[in-house]
Enzyme design. Structure first.
Site, PDB file in Angstrom:
ATOM      1  N   ARG A 276       0.048  -8.346   7.732  1.00  0.00           N
ATOM      2  CA  ARG A 276       1.117  -9.066   7.043  1.00  0.00           C
ATOM      3  C   ARG A 276       2.349  -9.024   7.943  1.00  0.00           C
ATOM      4  O   ARG A 276       2.739  -7.959   8.412  1.00  0.00           O
ATOM      5  CB  ARG A 276       1.433  -8.384   5.713  1.00  0.00           C
ATOM      6  CG  ARG A 276       2.719  -8.913   5.098  1.00  0.00           C
ATOM      7  CD  ARG A 276       2.940  -8.391   3.719  1.00  0.00           C
ATOM      8  NE  ARG A 276       3.446  -7.032   3.716  1.00  0.00           N
ATOM      9  CZ  ARG A 276       3.546  -6.307   2.612  1.00  0.00           C
ATOM     10  NH1 ARG A 276       3.130  -6.786   1.465  1.00  0.00           N
ATOM     11  NH2 ARG A 276       4.041  -5.098   2.647  1.00  0.00           N
TER      12      ARG A 276
ATOM     13  N   GLU B 119       2.413 -13.763  -4.244  1.00  0.00           N
ATOM     14  CA  GLU B 119       3.155 -12.704  -4.927  1.00  0.00           C
ATOM     15  C   GLU B 119       4.156 -13.275  -5.908  1.00  0.00           C
ATOM     16  O   GLU B 119       4.805 -12.549  -6.638  1.00  0.00           O
ATOM     17  CB  GLU B 119       3.929 -11.852  -3.918  1.00  0.00           C
ATOM     18  CG  GLU B 119       3.062 -11.241  -2.849  1.00  0.00           C
ATOM     19  CD  GLU B 119       3.851 -10.346  -1.924  1.00  0.00           C
ATOM     20  OE1 GLU B 119       3.839  -9.129  -2.150  1.00  0.00           O
ATOM     21  OE2 GLU B 119       4.467 -10.861  -0.970  1.00  0.00           O
TER      22      GLU B 119
ATOM     23  N   CYS C 121      -4.754  -7.606  -2.563  1.00  0.00           N
ATOM     24  CA  CYS C 121      -4.378  -6.407  -1.805  1.00  0.00           C
ATOM     25  C   CYS C 121      -3.329  -5.569  -2.527  1.00  0.00           C
ATOM     26  O   CYS C 121      -2.767  -4.662  -1.948  1.00  0.00           O
ATOM     27  CB  CYS C 121      -3.903  -6.771  -0.403  1.00  0.00           C
ATOM     28  SG  CYS C 121      -2.426  -7.802  -0.395  1.00  0.00           S
TER      29      CYS C 121
ATOM     30  N   HIS D 283       6.065   3.871  -4.937  1.00  0.00           N
ATOM     31  CA  HIS D 283       5.556   4.371  -3.671  1.00  0.00           C
ATOM     32  C   HIS D 283       4.987   5.781  -3.789  1.00  0.00           C
ATOM     33  O   HIS D 283       4.091   6.153  -3.053  1.00  0.00           O
ATOM     34  CB  HIS D 283       6.638   4.275  -2.599  1.00  0.00           C
ATOM     35  CG  HIS D 283       6.804   2.867  -2.134  1.00  0.00           C
ATOM     36  ND1 HIS D 283       7.905   2.110  -2.440  1.00  0.00           N
ATOM     37  CD2 HIS D 283       5.966   2.060  -1.454  1.00  0.00           C
ATOM     38  CE1 HIS D 283       7.739   0.896  -1.949  1.00  0.00           C
ATOM     39  NE2 HIS D 283       6.572   0.829  -1.349  1.00  0.00           N
TER      40      HIS D 283
ATOM     41  N   ASN E 198       1.095  -6.259  -7.072  1.00  0.00           N
ATOM     42  CA  ASN E 198       2.287  -5.447  -7.417  1.00  0.00           C
ATOM     43  C   ASN E 198       3.478  -6.365  -7.652  1.00  0.00           C
ATOM     44  O   ASN E 198       4.157  -6.284  -8.669  1.00  0.00           O
ATOM     45  CB  ASN E 198       2.629  -4.469  -6.295  1.00  0.00           C
ATOM     46  CG  ASN E 198       1.454  -3.599  -5.892  1.00  0.00           C
ATOM     47  OD1 ASN E 198       0.542  -3.402  -6.679  1.00  0.00           O
ATOM     48  ND2 ASN E 198       1.474  -3.091  -4.683  1.00  0.00           N
ATOM     49  N   ASP E 199       3.731  -7.233  -6.683  1.00  0.00           N
ATOM     50  CA  ASP E 199       4.866  -8.139  -6.837  1.00  0.00           C
ATOM     51  C   ASP E 199       4.556  -9.265  -7.813  1.00  0.00           C
ATOM     52  O   ASP E 199       5.435  -9.707  -8.552  1.00  0.00           O
ATOM     53  CB  ASP E 199       5.290  -8.706  -5.472  1.00  0.00           C
ATOM     54  CG  ASP E 199       6.225  -7.753  -4.753  1.00  0.00           C
ATOM     55  OD1 ASP E 199       7.106  -7.184  -5.423  1.00  0.00           O
ATOM     56  OD2 ASP E 199       6.059  -7.546  -3.538  1.00  0.00           O
TER      57      ASP E 199
ATOM     58  N   ARG F 218       0.644  -3.242   6.505  1.00  0.00           N
ATOM     59  CA  ARG F 218       2.059  -3.486   6.155  1.00  0.00           C
ATOM     60  C   ARG F 218       2.910  -3.294   7.413  1.00  0.00           C
ATOM     61  O   ARG F 218       3.415  -2.209   7.664  1.00  0.00           O
ATOM     62  CB  ARG F 218       2.509  -2.515   5.056  1.00  0.00           C
ATOM     63  CG  ARG F 218       1.884  -2.767   3.680  1.00  0.00           C
ATOM     64  CD  ARG F 218       2.416  -1.763   2.645  1.00  0.00           C
ATOM     65  NE  ARG F 218       2.233  -2.209   1.271  1.00  0.00           N
ATOM     66  CZ  ARG F 218       1.294  -1.733   0.431  1.00  0.00           C
ATOM     67  NH1 ARG F 218       0.446  -0.821   0.837  1.00  0.00           N
ATOM     68  NH2 ARG F 218       1.222  -2.178  -0.811  1.00  0.00           N
TER      69      ARG F 218
HETATM   70  C1  PEP Z   1       1.982  -6.408  -3.500  1.00  0.00           C
HETATM   71  O1  PEP Z   1       3.110  -6.824  -3.797  1.00  0.00           O
HETATM   72  O2  PEP Z   1       1.040  -6.326  -4.318  1.00  0.00           O
HETATM   73  C2  PEP Z   1       1.703  -5.947  -2.129  1.00  0.00           C
HETATM   74  C3  PEP Z   1       0.479  -5.652  -1.744  1.00  0.00           C
HETATM   75  O3  PEP Z   1       2.762  -5.790  -1.289  1.00  0.00           O
HETATM   76  P1  PEP Z   1       3.785  -4.533  -1.366  1.00  0.00           P
HETATM   77  O4  PEP Z   1       3.235  -3.551  -2.355  1.00  0.00           O
HETATM   78  O5  PEP Z   1       3.874  -3.992   0.011  1.00  0.00           O
HETATM   79  O6  PEP Z   1       5.030  -5.221  -1.821  1.00  0.00           O
HETATM   80 MG    MG Z   2       4.541  -7.274  -2.199  1.00  0.00          MG
END
Ligand code: PEP
Ligand code: MG
Length: 563
Positions: free
Chosen positions: A327, A417, A488, A188, A440-441, A291
């Site tokens: 989302r 994800e 995203c 973050h 990311n996930d 988000r």
């Molecule tokens: C992701 O996982 O790529 C995503 C966009 O969601 P977050 O980063 O909020 O988990």
């Molecule tokens: Mg995510």
């Protein structure tokens, strides 16, 4: 004079900076040599005085905070420093004969566990509690307090790592750049730095040691290069890079498209109504990820239907007729909600989070969907898309689609994800209207590597061919069903990776608004066929580094100026 040294890390927020350093003081920890407490009352007095000073200094800093949210964070931490329960806990430890700094650590740990058990807002106070522990320990030991020093001139912050709360309170006018030894590209802190537009490099090994006697550094947050004790020509070179970057970005405006006109929507990631209003001021085509959980965290009760309707209405109004993808609540596990506590979990990232939490608490989801439908009704020319996080099965996609459509929502999708959703994307997409890949996930789950672990940055790279294969499978599912697939996650904001994603078949890219210009310029430099070729080379590569290098070799030379 110290030696010029060039260090390399991961660039997470593009832009260059050079200037004096400000070292973020690390926490000192327990005094390993302290004797046992033989006079608990006197030690208690001393600790109370120190905690009082910590509270006073935090309150004083809160008065000068640069935003209401920063002030609120500091005020809340200050009041925790004189919390009676905490002081009682410390006294108990001292009475056992524990030395003062260890007594603070042990009492704080016990208290932190209690807060974690309560969950929600209280669980999030654990970070503040540790902050107090570290400040008090430093004062007791006569050492400088940890954290960001008060800046008197524009500086580059050097830190082992920064807490998201610290990053959120940075003054953009005084922080020229950020260099951290730890941290990951999808942490973050990195996301916040990019959102603030502050050049930032993470995983720069050896930066603390290299800057001990070097007051100046130069930073390229795009490529992750840091020059310690730069000479005049380094600074010139960096300025030249800045100029070249500006030239490469010049004229980057309008719809996203490749050189031969293949359209790719460029969208912003947002989290609050305020964020959305700011992002809407940028030259971009909407928000590809709102988000919504930001509205739910840090509260004792779920936001009401009215409050949610008001927030979503503001977001839709901000973007007018541009697309907004909301989302639904992505909480649970590591983002606990006190009003939706499903109990402790051994592996929160694999637990009842995202859509799984919504399935356990249908009431929360239904209120949210109703609020979204009302907001769409309030802004008739809006283009609202709604998607669910953490979907793994066709049944989940179907369940969500039925509920969302039942609430009157027109465009319903899922995030991809999990590897499960990626490799079965065709079947999942048959149930919904679109998919958006959360890289990311998806990286975290494909590589079985915790995204919060900076040490695992290499495994978490979206250049990992295994992750690229997952993305390709998702896009194939999109092609087979004729449904659009977007991205995203943070990968979409990397100009070079963006070309690969487009070549794989991704139709939209959503990112921190400050990254859109560079991605748009990168697309304009290349034909769709080149993107396709890049995608093939990348997926066929044997290693992440090999994938990136192969793509860079195919790219227009000007692209390097955008990184
Ligand atoms: C992701 O996982 O790529 C995503 C966009 O969601 P977050 O980063 O909020 O988990
Ligand atoms: Mg995510």
């Amino acid at each position: 004079m110290s030696n010029r040294t060039v260090l390399h890390g991961i660039g997470v927020s593009a832009g260059t900076a050079s200037g004096p350093i400000a070292v973020v003081t690390p926490a000192v920890g327990i005094d390993e040599h302290e004797p046992a407490s033989t006079d608990p009352e006197a030690d208690s007095e001393r600790i109370r005085a120190v905690l009082h000073d910590v509270a006073a200094s935090l309150s004083a800093r809160a008065e000068h905070a640069n935003s209401d949210s920063a002030k609120a964070v500091m005020d809340a931490t200050a009041s925790l420093a004189t919390d009676k329960g905490l002081i009682r806990g410390i006294d108990k430890e001292l009475k056992k004969g524990t030395g003062p700094t260890k007594a603070i650590h042990d009492a704080v740990e016990l208290y932190a566990n209690k807060l974690r058990k309560i969950g929600g807002y209280m669980a999030e106070r654990v970070t503040d509690l540790y902050d107090i522990r570290d400040r008090a320990t430093a004062r007791l030991r006569g050492l400088p307090e940890p954290g960001i020093p008060d800046l008197t001139e524009p500086s580059i912050l050097i830190a082992h790592d920064l807490a998201p709360a610290e990053t959120a309170t940075l003054d953009k006018n005084l922080v020229l750049g950020i260099v951290t030894e730890a941290g990951g590209a999808t942490s973050h802190t990195a996301i916040l730095a990019a959102q603030l537009g502050i050049p930032c490099a993470v995983q720069v090994k050896g930066i603390a040691e290299a800057t001990v006697d070097a007051p100046l550094v130069a930073l390229d947050g795009g490529v992750g290069e840091v020059i310690v004790a730069p000479n005049a020509s380094d600074v010139d070179e960096l300025e030249e890079r800045s100029r070249r970057r500006a030239a490469a970005l010049a004229g980057s405006s309008g719809e996203g498209a490749t050189r031969d006109g293949y359209k790719v929507k460029l969208l912003a990631n947002t989290g609050t109504a305020e964020d959305a209003q700011k992002a809407a001021g940028y030259d971009l085509e909407g928000s590809g990820l709102f988000r919504s959980e930001f509205l739910f965290l840090d509260r004792d009760a779920a936001p009401s239907l009215e409050e949610q309707t008001e927030t979503y209405t503001k977001v839709l109004e901000a973007f007018g007729n541009r697309r907004v993808v909301v989302r639904t609540l992505d909480a649970g596990a590591d983002k606990p909600l006190s009003f939706a506590d499903l109990g402790e979990e051994e592996n929160p990232a694999l637990g009842r989070r995202g859509l799984r939490l919504s399935q356990a608490r249908e009431d929360l989801l239904d209120t949210q969907l109703e609020a979204l439908a009302s907001a769409a009704h309030n802004v008739p020319n809006s283009e609202l898309w709604v998607m669910a996080p953490m979907v793994a099965t066709v049944e989940e996609a179907k369940w969500f689609a039925e509920r969302a459509r039942g609430a009157g929502l027109k465009k319903v999708g899922v995030m991809v994800e999990t590897p499960a959703a990626a490799i079965r994307a065709g079947q999942v997409l048959e149930e919904v209207d679109f998919a958006s890949i959360g890289t990311n996930d998806l990286s975290q789950y494909t590589m079985a590597a915790d995204r919060m672990q900076g040490e695992l940055a290499e495994l978490l790279s979206p250049w990992q061919p295994a992750v690229l294969s997952m993305i390709r499978e998702t896009c194939r599912g999109g092609e087979a069903t004729g449904k659009p697939v977007g991205v995203c996650g943070e990968a979409g904001g990397d100009p070079l990776m963006a070309l690969v994603l487009v070549g794989l078949g991704v139709k939209s890219l959503s990112m921190a608004p400050g990254k859109v210009n560079a991605v748009r310029a990168a697309l304009r430099l290349h034909d769709f066929d080149t993107c396709r070729q890049m995608a093939n080379f990348a997926v066929d590569a044997r290693t992440a580094a090999g994938a990136r290098e192969a793509v860079l070799n195919l790219a227009d030379p000007v692209l390097k100026d955008l990184l």
